[in-house]
Design an enzyme around this catalytic site. Structure first.
Site, mmCIF file in Angstrom:
data_model
loop_
_atom_site.group_PDB
_atom_site.id
_atom_site.type_symbol
_atom_site.label_atom_id
_atom_site.label_comp_id
_atom_site.label_asym_id
_atom_site.label_seq_id
_atom_site.Cartn_x
_atom_site.Cartn_y
_atom_site.Cartn_z
ATOM 1 N N ASP A 2 34.541 43.045 45.966
ATOM 2 C CA ASP A 2 33.837 43.620 47.035
ATOM 3 C C ASP A 2 32.704 42.493 47.384
ATOM 4 O OD1 ASP A 2 32.593 45.277 48.940
ATOM 5 O OD2 ASP A 2 31.769 46.633 47.523
ATOM 6 N N GLY A 3 32.372 42.410 48.732
ATOM 7 C CA GLY A 3 31.213 41.596 49.026
ATOM 8 C C GLY A 3 31.638 40.544 50.163
ATOM 9 N N ASN A 4 32.941 40.593 50.519
ATOM 10 C CA ASN A 4 33.513 39.588 51.094
ATOM 11 C C ASN A 4 32.820 39.439 52.754
ATOM 12 O OD1 ASN A 4 35.151 39.229 49.193
ATOM 13 N ND2 ASN A 4 37.037 39.747 50.333
ATOM 14 N N GLY A 5 32.724 40.711 53.268
ATOM 15 C CA GLY A 5 32.193 40.685 54.471
ATOM 16 C C GLY A 5 30.734 40.447 54.450
ATOM 17 N N ARG A 15 34.013 38.431 59.449
ATOM 18 C CA ARG A 15 34.358 39.216 58.199
ATOM 19 C C ARG A 15 35.695 38.345 57.662
ATOM 20 N NH1 ARG A 15 32.377 43.796 56.514
ATOM 21 N NH2 ARG A 15 34.194 44.078 55.452
ATOM 22 N N HIS A 19 37.131 37.256 53.577
ATOM 23 C CA HIS A 19 38.438 37.482 52.757
ATOM 24 C C HIS A 19 39.130 36.203 52.384
ATOM 25 C CE1 HIS A 19 37.517 41.577 53.525
ATOM 26 N NE2 HIS A 19 37.810 41.546 54.866
ATOM 27 N N GLU A 49 41.833 53.937 51.346
ATOM 28 C CA GLU A 49 40.813 54.160 52.412
ATOM 29 C C GLU A 49 40.627 52.985 53.295
ATOM 30 O OE1 GLU A 49 40.323 54.749 48.871
ATOM 31 O OE2 GLU A 49 40.934 56.894 49.399
ATOM 32 N N ARG A 53 39.413 50.660 58.273
ATOM 33 C CA ARG A 53 38.555 49.471 59.002
ATOM 34 C C ARG A 53 39.193 49.205 60.229
ATOM 35 N NH1 ARG A 53 36.389 45.521 54.344
ATOM 36 N NH2 ARG A 53 35.777 47.172 52.718
ATOM 37 N N LEU A 113 50.938 36.328 31.990
ATOM 38 C CA LEU A 113 49.752 37.154 32.251
ATOM 39 C C LEU A 113 50.497 38.211 33.180
ATOM 40 C CD1 LEU A 113 46.928 37.633 33.107
ATOM 41 C CD2 LEU A 113 47.152 36.277 35.129
ATOM 42 N N ARG A 176 29.986 51.621 41.652
ATOM 43 C CA ARG A 176 30.749 52.873 41.766
ATOM 44 C C ARG A 176 31.965 52.346 41.597
ATOM 45 N NH1 ARG A 176 28.363 53.117 46.950
ATOM 46 N NH2 ARG A 176 29.554 51.907 48.440
ATOM 47 N N ILE A 177 33.148 53.313 41.258
ATOM 48 C CA ILE A 177 34.338 53.076 40.975
ATOM 49 C C ILE A 177 35.449 53.076 42.158
ATOM 50 C CG2 ILE A 177 36.564 53.818 39.629
ATOM 51 C CD1 ILE A 177 34.033 53.226 37.878
HETATM 52 C C1 FPP Z 1 36.303 44.094 49.815
HETATM 53 O O1 FPP Z 1 35.054 43.358 50.612
HETATM 54 C C2 FPP Z 1 37.423 43.270 50.268
HETATM 55 C C3 FPP Z 1 38.601 43.635 50.549
HETATM 56 C C4 FPP Z 1 38.645 44.890 51.375
HETATM 57 C C5 FPP Z 1 39.686 42.732 50.763
HETATM 58 C C6 FPP Z 1 39.881 41.812 49.408
HETATM 59 C C7 FPP Z 1 40.945 40.964 49.633
HETATM 60 C C8 FPP Z 1 40.745 39.474 49.214
HETATM 61 C C9 FPP Z 1 39.665 38.893 48.243
HETATM 62 C C10 FPP Z 1 41.996 38.568 49.285
HETATM 63 C C11 FPP Z 1 42.729 38.547 48.002
HETATM 64 C C12 FPP Z 1 44.175 38.819 48.385
HETATM 65 C C13 FPP Z 1 45.180 38.785 47.347
HETATM 66 C C14 FPP Z 1 46.624 38.801 47.733
HETATM 67 C C15 FPP Z 1 44.840 39.124 45.905
HETATM 68 P P1 FPP Z 1 34.388 44.076 51.837
HETATM 69 O O2 FPP Z 1 34.827 43.577 52.844
HETATM 70 O O3 FPP Z 1 34.094 45.424 51.577
HETATM 71 O O4 FPP Z 1 33.098 43.409 51.786
HETATM 72 P P2 FPP Z 1 31.527 43.826 52.453
HETATM 73 O O5 FPP Z 1 31.401 45.236 51.341
HETATM 74 O O6 FPP Z 1 30.504 42.680 52.173
HETATM 75 O O7 FPP Z 1 31.574 44.392 53.605
#
Ligand code: FPP
Length: 231
Positions: A2-5, A15, A19, A49, A53, A113, A176-177
């Site tokens: 979590d936290g990419n955005g 955003r 990712h 869910e 988006r 692995l 949270r889970i």
């Molecule tokens: C949640 O962060 C992240 C995602 C929904 C996508 C995760 C995908 C990757 C990290 C790419 C990896 C891919 C593979 C093939 C393993 P968010 O967008 O909810 O972040 P935010 O809470 O800051 O908005």
């Protein structure tokens, strides 16, 4: 993961850039798991869910997954990684489904692995699907209702052949889970960090493992019982 955005927003980037950077963290974490002898790693890449988006973000994520499979699968195979996508993949674009099937087939015999990517996965979905399988057996007379046990249900879950997770890590500050491995997390150690996923690296993983190492897992027993059984 979590936290990419938020990582991207802080840098005034779209955003999707978060990712993409998150993919770098995936590489680092997978490499460290291989080197350190972690047996199973399950990454939550796309929840059931996440379809809610914006369509553009979902489309770009699908492209990212296709690109990642094209680029990384051979490397994973060479490193002894067995790749499995867990979740309902029938909802994904055909090109992605084909790559998933091919990647799983190529890496199926690897043992160094087990790398599971949860995609269009939900813990409740997993439990419901397992329940349906038991219900069919009851319907066809090969299983009695009274014979249903938690072990039997666990055998029908998507990762039934793998051990239950020891450590759950969630980045991004939420505690949270979010419908991840609901059944399998029953006795798992939970670890939450404020770090955003694109910032998570080898040393972050080591910190999580160190925290895990300092905990006493009692599985319902007393601390004294656990100490006695260890000595
Ligand atoms: C949640 O962060 C992240 C995602 C929904 C996508 C995760 C995908 C990757 C990290 C790419 C990896 C891919 C593979 C093939 C393993 P968010 O967008 O909810 O972040 P935010 O809470 O800051 O908005």
């Amino acid at each position: 993961m979590d936290g990419n955005g938020r990582w991207a927003k802080k840098r005034l980037l779209p955003r999707f850039a978060g990712h993409q950077q998150g993919m770098e963290s995936v590489r680092k974490v997978v490499k460290k798991c291989i080197e350190d002898g972690v047996e199973v790693l399950t990454l939550f890449a796309f929840s059931s869910e996440n379809w809610k988006r914006p369509a553009e973000e979902v489309g770009l994520l699908m492209k990212l997954f296709v690109g990642a499979l094209d680029r990384e699968v051979r490397k994973l195979h060479k490193n002894g990684v067995s790749l499995r996508i867990v979740g309902d993949i029938t909802a994904f674009p055909d090109e992605l489904q084909q790559r998933i099937v091919a990647a799983e087939k190529m890496t199926a015999d690897n043992r160094r692995l087990y790398l599971n990517i949860a995609a269009n996965y939900g813990g409740r979905w997993d439990i419901v699907e397992a329940t349906k399988k038991l219900a069919y057996r009851v319907k066809h007379g090969s299983l009695g209702v009274e014979e249903i046990t938690s072990e039997l249900l666990a055998q029908e879950l998507v990762m039934a052949d793998l051990p239950e997770p020891d450590l759950f890590i969630r980045t991004g500050g939420e505690e949270r889970i979010s419908n991840f491995l609901l059944w399998q997390l029953a006795y798992c150690e939970l670890y939450f960090t404020q770090q955003l996923w694109p910032e998570f690296d080898e040393s972050s993983l080591q910190q999580a493992i160190d925290s895990f190492g300092s905990r006493q897992r009692r599985f319902g027993m007393t601390g004294e019982q656990v100490e006695d059984s260890a000595s």
